[in-house]
Design a protein around this motif. Structure first.
Motif, PDB file in Angstrom:
ATOM      1  N   SER A 216      41.976  34.924  40.884  1.00 15.45           N
ATOM      2  CA  SER A 216      42.787  35.205  39.709  1.00 15.45           C
ATOM      3  C   SER A 216      43.759  34.061  39.504  1.00 15.45           C
ATOM      4  O   SER A 216      44.120  33.359  40.451  1.00 15.45           O
ATOM      5  CB  SER A 216      43.563  36.520  39.917  1.00 15.45           C
ATOM      6  OG  SER A 216      44.465  36.752  38.861  1.00 15.45           O
ATOM      7  N   GLU A 350      30.275  41.058  25.193  1.00 16.08           N
ATOM      8  CA  GLU A 350      30.793  41.345  26.533  1.00 16.08           C
ATOM      9  C   GLU A 350      31.598  42.638  26.618  1.00 16.08           C
ATOM     10  O   GLU A 350      31.918  43.083  27.719  1.00 16.08           O
ATOM     11  CB  GLU A 350      31.685  40.182  26.993  1.00 16.08           C
ATOM     12  CG  GLU A 350      30.938  38.856  27.155  1.00 16.08           C
ATOM     13  CD  GLU A 350      31.864  37.737  27.610  1.00 16.08           C
ATOM     14  OE1 GLU A 350      33.069  37.994  27.774  1.00 16.08           O
ATOM     15  OE2 GLU A 350      31.382  36.608  27.784  1.00 16.08           O
ATOM     16  N   ARG A 353      30.684  45.355  29.012  1.00 17.82           N
ATOM     17  CA  ARG A 353      30.647  45.013  30.438  1.00 17.82           C
ATOM     18  C   ARG A 353      32.014  44.594  30.962  1.00 17.82           C
ATOM     19  O   ARG A 353      32.154  44.274  32.129  1.00 17.82           O
ATOM     20  CB  ARG A 353      29.647  43.876  30.681  1.00 17.82           C
ATOM     21  CG  ARG A 353      28.208  44.210  30.323  1.00 17.82           C
ATOM     22  CD  ARG A 353      27.263  43.155  30.853  1.00 17.82           C
ATOM     23  NE  ARG A 353      27.432  41.860  30.232  1.00 17.82           N
ATOM     24  CZ  ARG A 353      27.630  40.717  30.895  1.00 17.82           C
ATOM     25  NH1 ARG A 353      27.700  40.720  32.216  1.00 17.82           N
ATOM     26  NH2 ARG A 353      27.768  39.574  30.241  1.00 17.82           N
ATOM     27  N   GLU A 354      33.016  44.597  30.093  1.00  7.64           N
ATOM     28  CA  GLU A 354      34.339  44.103  30.450  1.00  7.64           C
ATOM     29  C   GLU A 354      35.100  45.180  31.231  1.00  7.64           C
ATOM     30  O   GLU A 354      35.511  46.200  30.705  1.00  7.64           O
ATOM     31  CB  GLU A 354      35.094  43.713  29.173  1.00  7.64           C
ATOM     32  CG  GLU A 354      36.502  43.237  29.355  1.00  7.64           C
ATOM     33  CD  GLU A 354      36.657  42.076  30.316  1.00  7.64           C
ATOM     34  OE1 GLU A 354      37.125  42.339  31.431  1.00  7.64           O
ATOM     35  OE2 GLU A 354      36.337  40.930  29.959  1.00  7.64           O
ATOM     36  N   GLU A 420      35.930  45.412  40.683  1.00  8.22           N
ATOM     37  CA  GLU A 420      36.374  44.061  40.314  1.00  8.22           C
ATOM     38  C   GLU A 420      36.435  43.164  41.548  1.00  8.22           C
ATOM     39  O   GLU A 420      35.964  42.017  41.531  1.00  8.22           O
ATOM     40  CB  GLU A 420      37.736  44.153  39.636  1.00  8.22           C
ATOM     41  CG  GLU A 420      38.307  42.827  39.179  1.00  8.22           C
ATOM     42  CD  GLU A 420      39.707  42.984  38.616  1.00  8.22           C
ATOM     43  OE1 GLU A 420      40.000  42.360  37.588  1.00  8.22           O
ATOM     44  OE2 GLU A 420      40.507  43.731  39.210  1.00  8.22           O
ATOM     45  N   GLN A 424      34.011  39.798  42.269  1.00  9.32           N
ATOM     46  CA  GLN A 424      34.599  38.470  42.475  1.00  9.32           C
ATOM     47  C   GLN A 424      34.287  37.925  43.865  1.00  9.32           C
ATOM     48  O   GLN A 424      34.122  36.721  44.046  1.00  9.32           O
ATOM     49  CB  GLN A 424      36.108  38.538  42.271  1.00  9.32           C
ATOM     50  CG  GLN A 424      36.510  38.818  40.829  1.00  9.32           C
ATOM     51  CD  GLN A 424      38.015  38.791  40.641  1.00  9.32           C
ATOM     52  OE1 GLN A 424      38.783  38.795  41.606  1.00  9.32           O
ATOM     53  NE2 GLN A 424      38.445  38.764  39.391  1.00  9.32           N
ATOM     54  N   ARG A 429      34.439  33.803  42.223  1.00  4.68           N
ATOM     55  CA  ARG A 429      34.673  33.295  40.872  1.00  4.68           C
ATOM     56  C   ARG A 429      35.482  34.332  40.101  1.00  4.68           C
ATOM     57  O   ARG A 429      35.316  35.534  40.310  1.00  4.68           O
ATOM     58  CB  ARG A 429      33.346  33.041  40.144  1.00  4.68           C
ATOM     59  CG  ARG A 429      32.574  31.854  40.709  1.00  4.68           C
ATOM     60  CD  ARG A 429      31.232  31.709  40.026  1.00  4.68           C
ATOM     61  NE  ARG A 429      30.454  30.615  40.598  1.00  4.68           N
ATOM     62  CZ  ARG A 429      29.161  30.442  40.389  1.00  4.68           C
ATOM     63  NH1 ARG A 429      28.498  31.280  39.619  1.00  4.68           N
ATOM     64  NH2 ARG A 429      28.526  29.413  40.938  1.00  4.68           N
ATOM     65  N   ARG A 430      36.300  33.815  39.198  1.00  7.42           N
ATOM     66  CA  ARG A 430      37.126  34.717  38.393  1.00  7.42           C
ATOM     67  C   ARG A 430      36.272  35.340  37.300  1.00  7.42           C
ATOM     68  O   ARG A 430      35.844  34.671  36.371  1.00  7.42           O
ATOM     69  CB  ARG A 430      38.280  33.945  37.767  1.00  7.42           C
ATOM     70  CG  ARG A 430      39.220  34.834  36.996  1.00  7.42           C
ATOM     71  CD  ARG A 430      40.239  34.023  36.241  1.00  7.42           C
ATOM     72  NE  ARG A 430      41.117  34.879  35.488  1.00  7.42           N
ATOM     73  CZ  ARG A 430      41.876  34.463  34.509  1.00  7.42           C
ATOM     74  NH1 ARG A 430      41.856  33.192  34.153  1.00  7.42           N
ATOM     75  NH2 ARG A 430      42.665  35.294  33.862  1.00  7.42           N
ATOM     76  N   THR A 431      36.001  36.615  37.402  1.00 12.05           N
ATOM     77  CA  THR A 431      35.238  37.324  36.375  1.00 12.05           C
ATOM     78  C   THR A 431      35.615  38.795  36.422  1.00 12.05           C
ATOM     79  O   THR A 431      36.016  39.317  37.467  1.00 12.05           O
ATOM     80  CB  THR A 431      33.731  37.167  36.588  1.00 12.05           C
ATOM     81  OG1 THR A 431      33.049  37.898  35.559  1.00 12.05           O
ATOM     82  CG2 THR A 431      33.290  37.675  37.945  1.00 12.05           C
ATOM     83  N   HIS A 432      35.494  39.442  35.264  1.00 15.39           N
ATOM     84  CA  HIS A 432      35.724  40.887  35.181  1.00 15.39           C
ATOM     85  C   HIS A 432      34.538  41.559  34.517  1.00 15.39           C
ATOM     86  O   HIS A 432      34.640  42.698  34.054  1.00 15.39           O
ATOM     87  CB  HIS A 432      37.000  41.182  34.393  1.00 15.39           C
ATOM     88  CG  HIS A 432      38.153  40.315  34.772  1.00 15.39           C
ATOM     89  ND1 HIS A 432      38.592  39.259  33.999  1.00 15.39           N
ATOM     90  CD2 HIS A 432      38.943  40.324  35.867  1.00 15.39           C
ATOM     91  CE1 HIS A 432      39.594  38.665  34.593  1.00 15.39           C
ATOM     92  NE2 HIS A 432      39.836  39.280  35.727  1.00 15.39           N
ATOM     93  N   LEU A 433      33.416  40.843  34.438  1.00 13.61           N
ATOM     94  CA  LEU A 433      32.231  41.382  33.785  1.00 13.61           C
ATOM     95  C   LEU A 433      31.309  42.023  34.808  1.00 13.61           C
ATOM     96  O   LEU A 433      30.982  41.429  35.831  1.00 13.61           O
ATOM     97  CB  LEU A 433      31.471  40.276  33.047  1.00 13.61           C
ATOM     98  CG  LEU A 433      32.180  39.623  31.853  1.00 13.61           C
ATOM     99  CD1 LEU A 433      31.304  38.512  31.278  1.00 13.61           C
ATOM    100  CD2 LEU A 433      32.498  40.657  30.792  1.00 13.61           C
ATOM    101  N   PRO A 435      27.937  42.740  36.298  1.00 18.15           N
ATOM    102  CA  PRO A 435      26.702  41.934  36.172  1.00 18.15           C
ATOM    103  C   PRO A 435      25.585  42.732  35.511  1.00 18.15           C
ATOM    104  O   PRO A 435      25.518  43.963  35.621  1.00 18.15           O
ATOM    105  CB  PRO A 435      26.360  41.591  37.627  1.00 18.15           C
ATOM    106  CG  PRO A 435      27.053  42.632  38.455  1.00 18.15           C
ATOM    107  CD  PRO A 435      28.299  42.984  37.707  1.00 18.15           C
TER     108      PRO A 435
END
Length: 1001
Positions: A216, A350, A353-354, A420, A424, A429-433, A435
């Motif tokens: 983050s 997105e 998936r967010e 979350e 990650q 990696r910074r993501t909140h989606l 998969p």
């Protein structure tokens, strides 16, 4: 070798233990160094218990291969087999995180950081992490040490030694230790700068709240001061260099990757403001300029590095301002608007998936909790935690949130945060989606303990928790208001009356005592009606609060409910059709006209739930033919003319409500439908609907009068010609019906008898339409007839022809530009149009004298008709760039060129303007400017009528009414000034065009 087609026992065991590619796993296990792994059931079982056994085995192979010698490999394997804690932690990390597997392959000794088993009650803090980072004397070694510490956090996480809240707190403590180490490196690199200044690093966001993610941005604010005797400007420059260096150390990518970005954009003025400010500069900014969201952000401020005394002083100076934020005008609206803006900025592809920002995501819980903290934390210091889950618990303990609701949201938030974290952790990696790949979803589901059909289980649990969060405003903000007044189940924490009133005030209710009485009347008791109201009201209260007048919305809802409460379909409609409830809330809080219409015909609520509320038939204006057919049928059923017109008025009332409600919903937008973007289309739809309704009303009234006085044998043919905005299909809600009347004696009927009959028809129509009624009036204005008020109300077609041939003035020809038959004898109406066409579209165009006369009349009208004391620049009809300016300019073009340009022969202003543009009579840019001004002025007039319930050509002076007009026009709370500026700007541009085209300037 295994015979083709036959599976080895190892293959079968691997499949049973959850490997998805047992053939590849079998090949890896065939290596000599993995003999004991292959033959040891404990290790295979441990691999099978991980989130991704294939990933864990691959990571273990790479780690063994990276060991410097056979002895080291032997030592690692022996320790794995002998020590269950290490086995679970190391394999758990390797099965959940490919990125940490890569780290271990590059740093093969770091697995030893997991050897020491930590009991359940022992968790490292900042001090322990500082020891773990000690000795890192450059950015690269700091990254390696950071990942080693992260390895131990991840191991405790995936093994369940820590829960998600503890993991997030450890990550925040590790970030704190890292910031301190990075600042120490920056100071060491620039000792002269360090000697000049004091620098405090204040963590914000998730780091400040002790709830950080694996990957983050770490949000910070820098505070700097000069040391005693140093120049302040030089000290601030030195502090800025140190802060910038700290940010680079953490953010820049090296051979060991990066740690995380340090983000200082929450500072005053954002990225446009100085990176480092003095404490006094910070305080001055927040006292004078800060927006609501900036105080919301300060909820999580926590000094973490640098000068501790300066950090403490920063907190002491600004925390009191945080707890005054709820007293700011439009506080709740600002917070809610910021949340909506976040959702609107999510790419459409997105949004589903967010996990963080989407509807039902983490940010929904965080925003709601923070909103409640800011409202109630002013007087209750127990709510002032920077950590979401601790604040939620405090809100439940204090009775601000129901305990059952708090438990559900706590569970949902923990589940979503764990999702979350695990997403990650895989690649760091910074993501909140969430998969989309099934293998990724399988690993994610297994990491959450979902071992039976992990993909389906993951999606089921995710959607279940998201649906709980999606109702967070109901569960966190509004329902406790009902608990305070409705005496629900005992044992449930309730707001005190004082706290309930406080929350209503924060929501924008001006009279909280009355609001509480309405809530009590609606929701108290054990009836089915009260139970349904308790389900509906929390959502409705939020929609009312989103309007300019929440009090009016709630009061009107109580009135409608009192009128329809015993009707079985009413509450069922609102409960079962989401569009109906939201549409009703928008309509009831948008002003006086639509609610007043609804109060006189409450059954029209049913229109709000038909179709989707916008494109469906419920709020779509009806076409004139079926509308007129219904009105004429109503007249046929009536016993007399007065009863017939009463019935016609009932249809008009319902249809006017339909049009107004559709206009409001389209203009305001709803949760499922954004506000309509094409303002011109909105204006055209309202103008056509009200004009068609007025024409049908006149047709029905005419039929009623003829039927009662003459049966079906009126001795003269009779037609009504619409004029002005009526003839142009541009009527607003409060417009009079400008008309002229024409008749022609039937064969064998003397002209005197015919004229008497026609005049009786007109007089009776006017009398019936002017009978006392609570409905919006429909005034017939015949002043545009020949000779104006001095002339006869009705003439024969032959009389009109004689008058126009001998006496017609230029203004009368101009008025006829918008003449169109609207009711009565169609053939007579058509012949009237044929008569006037040569007048309004003269074959030779207009001479100079006629043009000068039109300009003189326009100037005279501007000077004589402008109301005394009115601001001309805000007068929608007569002001510069207003309706009159645009219409007279268009009409001058029509009279000059209509005889040769067929497209100009229309009664509609916008259509004529478009035709003039297409014919090259006006530049496209000028046409666009005039069209924009005309549409805006018309929208303002419609808004004034909707809001005040009476017509007006100027903006309201009362603040709430003005705010409601602004809301209708798309300007949210606190932005009315922008509306007035936009109106002045738009009409000023239009007036420039008018001066050129109309006045020839």
């Amino acid at each position: 070798m295994t015979a083709p087609g036959r599976r080895s026992s190892t293959f079968t065991r691997l499949l049973r233990h959850g490997f998805t590619d047992p053939s590849a796993a079998e090949r890896l296990l065939a290596g000599e160094e993995l003999t004991e792994v292959r033959s040891d059931p404990v290790l295979l079982e441990a691999l099978g218990a991980t989130a991704d056994p294939d990933l864990a085995l691959g990571g273990l192979v790479r780690l063994l291969e990276a060991q410097p010698d056979p002895g080291a490999r032997r030592g690692l394997l022996d320790t794995l087999i002998a020590a269950k804690p290490l086995r679970d932690r190391l394999l758990g990390v390797l099965g959940a995180s490919a990125a940490l597997g890569d780290h271990l392959a590059r740093h093969p000794h770091d697995w030893q950081a997991l050897v020491t088993y930590e009991p359940q009650d022992l968790h490292p803090g900042v001090t322990e992490f500082e020891r773990g980072l000690a000795g890192a004397d450059d950015p690269v070694s700091l990254r390696v040490a950071y990942r080693r510490c992260l390895l131990s956090i991840a191991a405790r996480d995936v093994c369940g030694t820590t829960d998600v809240a503890e993991t997030a707190a450890e990550l925040a403590d590790l970030a704190t230790a890292t910031l301190r180490a990075a600042l120490a490196l920056a100071r060491a690199a620039a000792p002269d700068d360090a000697a000049l200044c004091r620098l405090a690093v204040v963590a914000m966001g998730k780091c400040g709240g002790h709830e950080l993610n694996y990957v983050s941005d770490v949000d910070v604010i820098f505070v700097g001061e000069a040391v005693e005797g140093a120049d302040e400007d030089k000290a601030l420059r030195a502090a800025t260099r140190l802060a910038s260096h700290l940010m680079r150390i953490c953010s820049e990518t090296t051979v060991e990757g990066s740690i995380w970005p340090v983000d200082a954009n929450l500072r005053p003025e954002g990225r446009n403001g100085p990176l480092v400010r003095t404490l006094s500069s910070h305080v001055a900014y927040y006292q004078r300029w800060a927006k609501t969201w900036e105080f919301q952000a300060l909820l999580k401020a926590r000094p973490v590095a640098g000068d501790p005394e300066l950090g403490a002083a920063y907190l002491a100076a600004l925390q009191p301002l945080v707890w005054q934020a709820a007293e700011r005008e439009n506080f709740v609206a600002d917070v809610q608007k910021m949340r909506r803006r976040v959702v609107e900025n999510i790419p459409v592809s997105e949004v589903d998936r967010e996990l963080k920002l989407g509807p039902g995501g983490l940010r929904d819980v965080e925003f709601a909790v923070q909103l409640l903290q800011l409202v109630h934390g002013r007087t209750d210091a127990s709510l002032r935690s920077a950590t979401t889950l601790k604040a939620l618990q405090a809100l439940a303990d204090g009775g601000y949130v129901g305990r059952a609701d708090a438990v559900q949201l706590d569970e949902a938030y923990r589940f979503l945060r764990t999702m979350e974290h695990r997403i990650q952790l895989y690649r760091l990696r910074r993501t909140h989606l969430v998969p989309e790949d099934e293998a990724d979803q399988r690993r994610l589901g297994r990491s959450l303990g979902l071992r039976t059909d992990p993909v389906a289980g993951l999606n089921r649990e995710w959607k279940r928790h998201a649906s709980v969060v999606r109702r967070l405003h109901e569960k966190l903000f509004y329902r406790p208001l009902l608990d305070a007044v409705a005496q629900l189940a005992s044992g449930e924490a309730r707001l005190s009356a004082v706290a309930a009133r406080e929350r209503l005030v924060a929501l924008g209710y001006a009279d909280p005592a009355s609001a509480l009485r309405h809530l009590e009347a609606l929701a108290s008791g054990v009836t089915r009606k009260a139970a349904i109201q308790r389900t509906l009201l929390p959502v409705l209260l939020g929609w009312f609060a989103d309007s300019a007048d929440p009090d009016a919305g709630l009061l009107n809802f109580r009135k409608v409910s009192d009128a329809l409460g015993k009707t079985p379909w009413y509450l069922r409609l609102l409960r079962d059709e989401g569009a109906a409830a939201e549409n009703l809330a928008r309509v009831l809080s948008a002003g006086r006209l639509a609610p007043d219409l609804l109060m006189r015909a409450p059954e029209a609520v049913a229109l709000l739930g038909d179709g989707d509320g916008r494109s469906g038939s419920g709020l779509e204006p009806r076409e004139r033919p079926p509308l007129e057919q219904e009105i004429l049928a109503t007249v046929r059923r009536a016993a007399g003319a007065e009863q017939a017109v009463t019935g016609v008025r009932g249809v008009r009332r319902r249809e006017l409500f339909r049009t107004a409600a559709g206009d409001i919903v389209s203009s305001y937008g709803t949760e499922t439908q954004p506000a309509e973007a094409d303002q011109g289309a909105l204006v055209d739809r309202v103008g056509a609907a009200v004009s068609d309704l007025t024409a049908a009303t006149l047709a029905g009234t005419l039929r009623a009068v003829v039927r009662e006085g003459w049966g079906d044998d009126l001795p003269t043919r009779f037609a009504i010609i619409g004029m002005g905005r009526f003839g142009g299909h541009e009527l607003g809600y409060g417009s009079d019906a400008d008309v002229i009347f024409v008749h022609e004696p039937r064969e064998g009927v003397e002209e005197r008898e015919a004229s008497e009959a026609a005049n009786r028809v007109v007089a009776e129509m006017r009398r019936l339409l002017q009978l006392p009624s609570a409905d919006p009036p429909l005034l017939i204005d015949a002043d545009l007839r020949p000779e104006g008020k001095s002339g006869p109300l009705v003439r024969t077609l032959k009389s009109y022809a004689a008058y126009y041939r001998r006496w017609s003035l230029v203004w009368e020809a101009q008025a006829l530009l918008r003449a169109e038959p609207v009711a009565g004898d169609e053939e007579l109406g058509r012949r009237f149009v044929e008569l006037i066409d040569p007048l309004r579209y003269p074959a030779d165009g207009l001479g100079d004298d006629a043009v000068r006369e039109i300009r003189r009349l326009k100037a005279r009208m501007e000077s004589e008709r402008m109301p005394r004391g009115a601001d001309p620049k805000l007068h929608t009809k007569l002001g510069p760039g207003g309706l009159s300016d645009v219409e007279w300019t268009v009409q001058l073009l029509q009279m000059r060129h209509g005889s040769t340009r067929p497209g100009l022969r229309t009664t509609r202003t916008r259509a004529a303007l478009a035709a003039a543009r297409e014919a090259g009579l006006i530049e496209a840019e000028h046409a666009g400017t005039l069209d924009e001004a005309w549409v805006l002025a018309t929208r303002v007039r419609n808004a004034v009528m909707l809001v005040r319930g009476r017509a007006g050509d100027t903006f309201p002076s009362e603040p709430r009414e003005l705010a409601a007009v602004g809301r209708y026009l798309g300007y949210g709370p606190g932005h009315v000034g922008e509306l007035l500026d936009a109106y002045r700007r738009t009409t000023r541009r239009a007036r420039t065009v008018v001066d050129e085209l109309f006045y020839g300037a």
